[in-house]
Design an enzyme around this catalytic site. Sequence first.
Site, PDB file in Angstrom:
ATOM      1  CG  ASP A  50      -0.384  -0.126   2.524  1.00  0.00           C
ATOM      2  OD1 ASP A  50       0.860  -0.085   2.624  1.00  0.00           O
ATOM      3  OD2 ASP A  50      -1.140  -0.269   3.497  1.00  0.00           O
ATOM      4  CG  ASP A  56       0.716  -4.172   2.039  1.00  0.00           C
ATOM      5  OD1 ASP A  56       1.063  -5.121   2.754  1.00  0.00           O
ATOM      6  OD2 ASP A  56       1.398  -3.135   1.898  1.00  0.00           O
ATOM      7  CD  GLU A  84       0.588  -1.620   8.068  1.00  0.00           C
ATOM      8  OE1 GLU A  84       1.073  -1.248   6.989  1.00  0.00           O
ATOM      9  OE2 GLU A  84       0.188  -0.813   8.945  1.00  0.00           O
ATOM     10  CD  GLU A 144       8.017  -0.096   7.703  1.00  0.00           C
ATOM     11  OE1 GLU A 144       8.210   1.016   7.180  1.00  0.00           O
ATOM     12  OE2 GLU A 144       7.024  -0.814   7.437  1.00  0.00           O
TER      13      GLU A 144
END
Length: 263
Positions: A44, A83, A113, A180
């Site tokens: 994304d 994503d 996420e 990340e």
Amino acid sequence: MAITISKLQNLKEQGKKFATITAYDASFANIFDKAEVAAILIGDSLGMTIQGNSSTLQVTIEEVAYHTKCVNKGVENALIIADLPFMTYSNVQDACINAAKLMQAGANVVKLEGGSFLVDTVKTLTRNGVAVCGHLGLTPQSVNIFGGYKIQGREEEAAQQIFEDAIALQEAGACMIVLECIPRSLASKITKALRIPTIGIGAGKDTDGQILVMHDALGLTLGKTPKFAKNFLAQSSSVLEAIKLYKSEVEANIYPDDSQSFD
């Protein structure tokens, strides 16, 4: 030879590093596939790199599905990860509906996420034949909660939560996890604890794999260049050679170096 989740798992077990990268169209995806990257992510991140927005929040499931179809047409061997955008998996039913859209568009794996609160979602998706990649640390869809793009997991309590979330996602059925912008030491601890592969971005060199946004790998970053980025095109004669260099440096454990990592 087509890359599968099992092959990435085998690379982890053999202690071999692997490189992955984002792509959004057939042309670049084909180049990256020829460079023999292990996986291509339709991120994304397209909201920022392709659409010019300041965050990923405006991206829709239809847009990711469209770009997934484009990437799929350019790929023969790389694993395709797509994503699930912001608020497309806020409940299990929506997650299933939207994951199906990405799988039908050509994804092999969907990425979402978040941590332990997604356990039921990951279990349900996996039970229904959808391979799931987790994403922990700096999760861009939560940028407004974080107050910006900041390193995560530096405090002991936050680090412990990320570690526990990684374990929970693995036990729920996730097949890999992106880490990340977390300290290298935390990424190393998580990677050693998990049976499934970890893929780092701004997480040091101890993860099983690395991922870069293609624009960062080719020196095309809009705005501020992330600390962990490297322009591989500056040392290469073509995009193909640049991504081959990126792949070779990851596999040789040269990239990222200490200057591209966080303490």
